[in-house]
Scaffold this motif. Structure first.
Motif, short mmCIF file in Angstrom:
data_model
loop_
_atom_site.label_atom_id
_atom_site.label_comp_id
_atom_site.label_asym_id
_atom_site.label_seq_id
_atom_site.Cartn_x
_atom_site.Cartn_y
_atom_site.Cartn_z
N UNK A 153 3.56 -60.43 49.55
CA UNK A 153 3.86 -59.01 49.59
C UNK A 153 4.59 -58.60 48.32
N UNK A 154 5.48 -59.48 47.82
CA UNK A 154 6.25 -59.15 46.63
C UNK A 154 5.34 -58.94 45.44
N UNK A 155 4.36 -59.84 45.23
CA UNK A 155 3.57 -59.56 44.04
C UNK A 155 2.52 -58.50 44.24
N UNK A 156 2.14 -58.21 45.45
CA UNK A 156 1.30 -57.01 45.64
C UNK A 156 2.09 -55.75 45.33
N UNK A 157 3.34 -55.73 45.82
CA UNK A 157 4.18 -54.55 45.58
C UNK A 157 4.43 -54.37 44.09
N UNK A 158 4.71 -55.49 43.37
CA UNK A 158 5.00 -55.39 41.95
C UNK A 158 3.76 -54.93 41.17
N UNK A 159 2.58 -55.41 41.59
CA UNK A 159 1.37 -55.04 40.84
C UNK A 159 0.85 -53.67 41.24
N UNK A 160 0.70 -53.44 42.55
CA UNK A 160 0.07 -52.21 43.02
C UNK A 160 1.08 -51.08 43.16
N UNK A 161 2.19 -51.35 43.89
CA UNK A 161 3.16 -50.28 44.14
C UNK A 161 3.87 -49.86 42.88
N UNK A 162 4.32 -50.86 42.10
CA UNK A 162 5.13 -50.53 40.93
C UNK A 162 4.26 -50.30 39.70
N UNK A 163 3.12 -50.97 39.62
CA UNK A 163 2.27 -50.82 38.44
C UNK A 163 1.30 -49.67 38.54
N UNK A 164 0.29 -49.79 39.42
CA UNK A 164 -0.78 -48.80 39.48
C UNK A 164 -0.25 -47.44 39.91
N UNK A 165 0.64 -47.45 40.91
CA UNK A 165 1.17 -46.18 41.43
C UNK A 165 1.92 -45.43 40.33
N UNK A 166 2.74 -46.17 39.54
CA UNK A 166 3.49 -45.52 38.47
C UNK A 166 2.56 -44.97 37.40
N UNK A 167 1.50 -45.74 37.08
CA UNK A 167 0.54 -45.28 36.06
C UNK A 167 -0.13 -43.99 36.52
N UNK A 168 -0.54 -43.95 37.81
CA UNK A 168 -1.19 -42.74 38.35
C UNK A 168 -0.24 -41.55 38.26
#
Lengths: 190, 104
Positions: free
Chosen positions: A53-68
């Motif tokens: 869950x931690x690396x999904x959150x770091x990649x998707x939640x913190x990465x892709x979401x912030x880029x969008x």
């Protein structure tokens, strides 16, 4: 004991970040603070043993979401000074929800209790069968892909629908309110 | 968690509302994962050293929910961009004002 201290520290960072998100008006700094928030959440997940869950959150939640969000904010004007609306009812609502949740939390099993009902059913079988039947050492991957494969299929359908919605919204010009309004006026005249 | 709800209700800006929704979601996820923790347990990856694993089931559910949450906020941002295209503003009170002007 160490575990609890780290958790307390991380959660206090979360509260601080939320307070500053509430206070700031500049949109781009709100987006940056959201990135900090989700990254700290990823650290909490590592502390709670949820590595996947931690690396999904770091990649998707913190990465892709912030880029969008950065892509969206780049097209928008600066945020105005925020006037708070519905201040009193929302404070009443928030406080009453906090009270109700605290009453419920008092009845939950303690954090980390190995005899809590959640740990006694299905999961021991999942952990036992994971090695002998599926030969996958990572139990989370095993459940995600084999035991609950239909769940994951449904998730991909949801993402596909969301992607379609985004494409339709961003490419359509038919929604333009002003032309629609003019048409309405013309119809009334004619 | 409730602070996210508070931000959703009180703020005027639509981007800020979406951020509030994301905070709301993420804090519910942290609560869910905290239910899975076992003291002295390790991450649910089978090994020969440790035999106590935290519960993997909430982790799976939250993995799904994180990705769905990002899809939701992407859709919300697209709607906000479309609103900006049509009204020239993303502040709720300005949009309301314009609607009133148009109806009168």
């Amino acid at each position: 004991m160490n575990f609890l201290i780290i958790n307390f520290f991380l959660i206090s960072i979360l509260l601080l970040t939320t307070f500053y998100i509430f206070k700031t008006t500049s949109l781009i700094s709100i987006v940056a603070l959201t990135g900090i928030f989700t990254l700290v959440c990823a650290a909490i997940y590592v502390n709670l043993d949820a590595v996947d869950v931690a690396f999904t959150e770091a990649a998707v939640g913190s990465g892709i979401s912030t880029i969008l969000m950065v892509m969206a904010v780049a097209k928008l004007p600066e945020g105005k000074k925020n006037q708070l609306l519905n201040l009193f009812p929302s404070i009443v609502l928030s406080v009453s929800i906090v009270i109700v949740l605290m009453l419920i939390i008092a009845n939950l099993p303690l954090l980390g209790d190995p005899n809590a009902p959640i740990h006694l059913h299905v999961t021991p079988e999942y952990i036992k069968e994971s090695k002998s039947i599926f030969h996958i050492p990572n139990v989370v991957t095993n459940i995600l892909a084999s035991y609950r494969g239909f769940d994951t299929l449904g998730e991909t359908i949801v993402i596909f629908t969301a992607g379609l919605g985004v494409i339709v919204l961003l490419t359509s010009n038919t929604l333009n309110r002003k032309t629609k309004f003019k048409k309405k006026v013309k119809k009334n005249e004619g | 968690m409730v602070s996210g709800l508070f931000i959703i209700i009180t703020s005027q800006n639509y981007i800020k509302k979406i951020v509030g929704l994301a905070i709301f979601q993420t804090s519910v996820f942290v609560f869910f994962v905290s239910l899975a923790k076992i003291i002295d347990g390790t991450a649910p990856i089978l090994n020969s050293i440790n035999n106590v694993y935290s519960n993997p089931l909430p982790h799976v559910l939250i993995l799904t929910a994180i990705v769905v949450g990002v899809a939701t906020s992407a859709l919300g941002l697209a709607i906000v961009l479309q609103i900006y295209k049509n009204y020239g503003s993303v502040e709720e009170n300005e949009i309301k004002k314009e609607e009133l002007k148009e109806n009168s």
